[in-house]
Design an enzyme around this catalytic site. Structure first.
Site, PDB file in Angstrom:
ATOM      1  N   SER A 169       0.829  -1.215   0.000  1.00  0.00           N
ATOM      2  CA  SER A 169       0.000   0.000   0.000  1.00  0.00           C
ATOM      3  C   SER A 169       0.864   1.266   0.000  1.00  0.00           C
ATOM      4  O   SER A 169       0.479   2.276  -0.607  1.00  0.00           O
ATOM      5  CB  SER A 169      -0.999   0.004   1.158  1.00  0.00           C
ATOM      6  OG  SER A 169      -0.365   0.209   2.386  1.00  0.00           O
ATOM      7  N   ASN A 170       2.014   1.234   0.638  1.00  0.00           N
ATOM      8  CA  ASN A 170       2.905   2.410   0.568  1.00  0.00           C
ATOM      9  C   ASN A 170       3.455   2.587  -0.842  1.00  0.00           C
ATOM     10  O   ASN A 170       3.593   3.712  -1.326  1.00  0.00           O
ATOM     11  CB  ASN A 170       4.049   2.272   1.579  1.00  0.00           C
ATOM     12  CG  ASN A 170       3.614   2.694   2.976  1.00  0.00           C
ATOM     13  OD1 ASN A 170       3.397   3.875   3.242  1.00  0.00           O
ATOM     14  ND2 ASN A 170       3.460   1.718   3.864  1.00  0.00           N
ATOM     15  N   ARG A 225      22.857 -13.122   2.060  1.00  0.00           N
ATOM     16  CA  ARG A 225      22.245 -11.788   1.951  1.00  0.00           C
ATOM     17  C   ARG A 225      22.978 -10.957   0.888  1.00  0.00           C
ATOM     18  O   ARG A 225      22.371 -10.261   0.083  1.00  0.00           O
ATOM     19  CB  ARG A 225      22.325 -11.101   3.323  1.00  0.00           C
ATOM     20  CG  ARG A 225      21.583  -9.784   3.413  1.00  0.00           C
ATOM     21  CD  ARG A 225      21.714  -9.164   4.797  1.00  0.00           C
ATOM     22  NE  ARG A 225      21.224 -10.034   5.853  1.00  0.00           N
ATOM     23  CZ  ARG A 225      19.933 -10.205   6.168  1.00  0.00           C
ATOM     24  NH1 ARG A 225      19.012  -9.556   5.503  1.00  0.00           N
ATOM     25  NH2 ARG A 225      19.581 -11.013   7.140  1.00  0.00           N
ATOM     26  N   MET A 227      10.740  -6.619   3.984  1.00  0.00           N
ATOM     27  CA  MET A 227      10.977  -7.152   5.319  1.00  0.00           C
ATOM     28  C   MET A 227      12.335  -7.838   5.481  1.00  0.00           C
ATOM     29  O   MET A 227      12.456  -8.815   6.207  1.00  0.00           O
ATOM     30  CB  MET A 227       9.826  -8.090   5.720  1.00  0.00           C
ATOM     31  CG  MET A 227       8.464  -7.424   5.710  1.00  0.00           C
ATOM     32  SD  MET A 227       8.383  -5.818   6.552  1.00  0.00           S
ATOM     33  CE  MET A 227       7.917  -6.359   8.190  1.00  0.00           C
ATOM     34  N   LEU A 242      19.078  -4.785   4.824  1.00  0.00           N
ATOM     35  CA  LEU A 242      19.961  -4.663   3.660  1.00  0.00           C
ATOM     36  C   LEU A 242      21.419  -4.900   4.070  1.00  0.00           C
ATOM     37  O   LEU A 242      21.843  -4.514   5.151  1.00  0.00           O
ATOM     38  CB  LEU A 242      19.851  -3.270   3.035  1.00  0.00           C
ATOM     39  CG  LEU A 242      18.484  -2.816   2.530  1.00  0.00           C
ATOM     40  CD1 LEU A 242      18.643  -1.567   1.674  1.00  0.00           C
ATOM     41  CD2 LEU A 242      17.749  -3.899   1.754  1.00  0.00           C
ATOM     42  N   HIS A 262       8.707   2.975   8.762  1.00  0.00           N
ATOM     43  CA  HIS A 262       8.527   2.040   9.876  1.00  0.00           C
ATOM     44  C   HIS A 262       7.326   2.500  10.702  1.00  0.00           C
ATOM     45  O   HIS A 262       7.189   3.698  10.978  1.00  0.00           O
ATOM     46  CB  HIS A 262       9.791   2.003  10.734  1.00  0.00           C
ATOM     47  CG  HIS A 262       9.710   1.003  11.837  1.00  0.00           C
ATOM     48  ND1 HIS A 262       9.791  -0.363  11.599  1.00  0.00           N
ATOM     49  CD2 HIS A 262       9.498   1.153  13.161  1.00  0.00           C
ATOM     50  CE1 HIS A 262       9.648  -1.001  12.747  1.00  0.00           C
ATOM     51  NE2 HIS A 262       9.475  -0.112  13.706  1.00  0.00           N
ATOM     52  N   ASP A 287      20.549   2.814   6.800  1.00  0.00           N
ATOM     53  CA  ASP A 287      21.965   2.456   6.907  1.00  0.00           C
ATOM     54  C   ASP A 287      22.038   0.956   7.199  1.00  0.00           C
ATOM     55  O   ASP A 287      21.045   0.253   7.025  1.00  0.00           O
ATOM     56  CB  ASP A 287      22.691   3.328   7.950  1.00  0.00           C
ATOM     57  CG  ASP A 287      22.149   3.144   9.352  1.00  0.00           C
ATOM     58  OD1 ASP A 287      21.440   2.144   9.600  1.00  0.00           O
ATOM     59  OD2 ASP A 287      22.452   3.982  10.213  1.00  0.00           O
ATOM     60  N   GLU A 288      23.215   0.498   7.630  1.00  0.00           N
ATOM     61  CA  GLU A 288      23.363  -0.959   7.778  1.00  0.00           C
ATOM     62  C   GLU A 288      22.696  -1.514   9.023  1.00  0.00           C
ATOM     63  O   GLU A 288      22.660  -2.717   9.227  1.00  0.00           O
ATOM     64  CB  GLU A 288      24.850  -1.310   7.798  1.00  0.00           C
ATOM     65  CG  GLU A 288      25.493  -1.138   6.453  1.00  0.00           C
ATOM     66  CD  GLU A 288      26.952  -0.756   6.570  1.00  0.00           C
ATOM     67  OE1 GLU A 288      27.646  -1.332   7.422  1.00  0.00           O
ATOM     68  OE2 GLU A 288      27.383   0.137   5.820  1.00  0.00           O
ATOM     69  N   ASP A 338      16.418  -0.225  11.246  1.00  0.00           N
ATOM     70  CA  ASP A 338      15.560   0.920  11.587  1.00  0.00           C
ATOM     71  C   ASP A 338      16.342   2.023  12.291  1.00  0.00           C
ATOM     72  O   ASP A 338      15.881   2.589  13.300  1.00  0.00           O
ATOM     73  CB  ASP A 338      14.371   0.447  12.453  1.00  0.00           C
ATOM     74  CG  ASP A 338      13.495  -0.554  11.716  1.00  0.00           C
ATOM     75  OD1 ASP A 338      13.372  -0.447  10.476  1.00  0.00           O
ATOM     76  OD2 ASP A 338      12.950  -1.456  12.368  1.00  0.00           O
TER      77      ASP A 338
HETATM   78  C1  GAR Z   1       3.831  -0.888   6.765  1.00  0.00           C
HETATM   79  O1  GAR Z   1       3.095  -0.673   7.935  1.00  0.00           O
HETATM   80  C2  GAR Z   1       5.291  -0.574   6.997  1.00  0.00           C
HETATM   81  O2  GAR Z   1       5.488   0.532   7.826  1.00  0.00           O
HETATM   82  C3  GAR Z   1       5.766  -1.842   7.660  1.00  0.00           C
HETATM   83  O3  GAR Z   1       5.136  -2.884   6.934  1.00  0.00           O
HETATM   84  C4  GAR Z   1       3.891  -2.386   6.434  1.00  0.00           C
HETATM   85  C5  GAR Z   1       3.855  -2.635   4.953  1.00  0.00           C
HETATM   86  O4  GAR Z   1       2.601  -2.280   4.430  1.00  0.00           O
HETATM   87  N1  GAR Z   1       7.185  -1.968   7.606  1.00  0.00           N
HETATM   88  C6  GAR Z   1       7.915  -2.474   8.591  1.00  0.00           C
HETATM   89  O5  GAR Z   1       7.433  -2.917   9.621  1.00  0.00           O
HETATM   90  C7  GAR Z   1       9.419  -2.478   8.340  1.00  0.00           C
HETATM   91  N2  GAR Z   1      10.130  -2.711   9.548  1.00  0.00           N
HETATM   92  P1  GAR Z   1       2.417  -2.076   2.877  1.00  0.00           P
HETATM   93  O6  GAR Z   1       3.021  -3.325   2.213  1.00  0.00           O
HETATM   94  O7  GAR Z   1       0.945  -2.022   2.680  1.00  0.00           O
HETATM   95  O8  GAR Z   1       3.128  -0.806   2.479  1.00  0.00           O
END
Ligand code: GAR
Length: 205
Positions: A12-13, A64, A89, A92, A108, A140-141, A144
């Protein structure tokens, strides 16, 4: 600015950024490619519906570094200048981060540095905070951890569970991510170590 978006799930983002690019809210930009590490990520179909090229790069038991090298090569092949992690998820590798210095963003669903990693909404509820939200930051490495571009606060209500809280935060995520990418595309951001400031626009600029 050519944007590459990495997803692992719903996307969705990714859709929010792609629509903002399409509608001109993010200026002079193009989403060149959406990359997923999961072949069944529902976001892939949404990207295709928006007319965006998609690439799946699964891990296939590789390290990785090897997996990331293939993703970096796909992004470079598409001329990507800014990488947006949107529900991607995986952490990197250093090689990936070095390939796009100060050019990788993440979103995040908490007010960092609180509640890093997985299950951020559940962590916030269990801790008992009254305010949570979302953070857009450079990558960064470390998990979060990179410099924060912007944050939005969201109230945690009595009776919230991870699901109800995430439904209220996600709306702010979409707005925050679009605004952060817009600022970068418009050249409005100045990075000073961990501090990301908005450039003062003067009449001489
Ligand atoms: C979002 O809430 C994003 O902030 C989170 O996963 C979701 C993805 O939603 N990301 C994390 O937790 C990363 N640590 P989306 O696929 O609908 O954008």
């Amino acid at each position: 600015m050519k944007i590459g978006i990495l997803i692992s799930g719903r996307g969705s983002n990714m859709v929010a950024i792609a629509e903002a690019v399409r509608d001109g809210a993010i200026p002079d930009s193009d989403v060149a490619v959406v990359v997923s590490d999961k072949s069944k990520a529902p976001g892939l179909e949404k990207a295709r519906e928006l007319g965006i090229e998609t690439v799946v790069v699964t891990r296939k038991k590789r390290s990785r570094e090897e997996h990331d090298a293939e993703i970096v090569s796909e992004l470079k092949k598409h001329g990507v200048e800014l990488v947006c992690l949107a529900g991607y998820m995986r952490l990197l590798s250093a090689g990936f981060v070095r390939a796009f210095p100060n050019r990788i963003l993440n979103i995040h669903p908490s007010l960092l540095p609180s509640f890093k990693g997985l299950h951020a909404h559940e962590q916030a509820i269990q801790y008992g905070v009254k305010i949570s939200g979302c953070t857009v930051h450079f990558v960064d490495e470390h998990l979060d951890h990179g410099a924060i571009i912007l944050q939005k606060a969201v109230e945690v209500r009595d009776g919230d569970d991870a699901d109800s809280l995430s439904k209220r935060i996600i709306v702010h995520e979409h707005a925050a991510y679009v605004e952060a990418v817009r600022r970068i595309a418009a050249g409005e951001i100045v990075i000073k170590g961990r501090r990301v400031n908005t450039k003062a626009i003067t009449h001489d600029d």
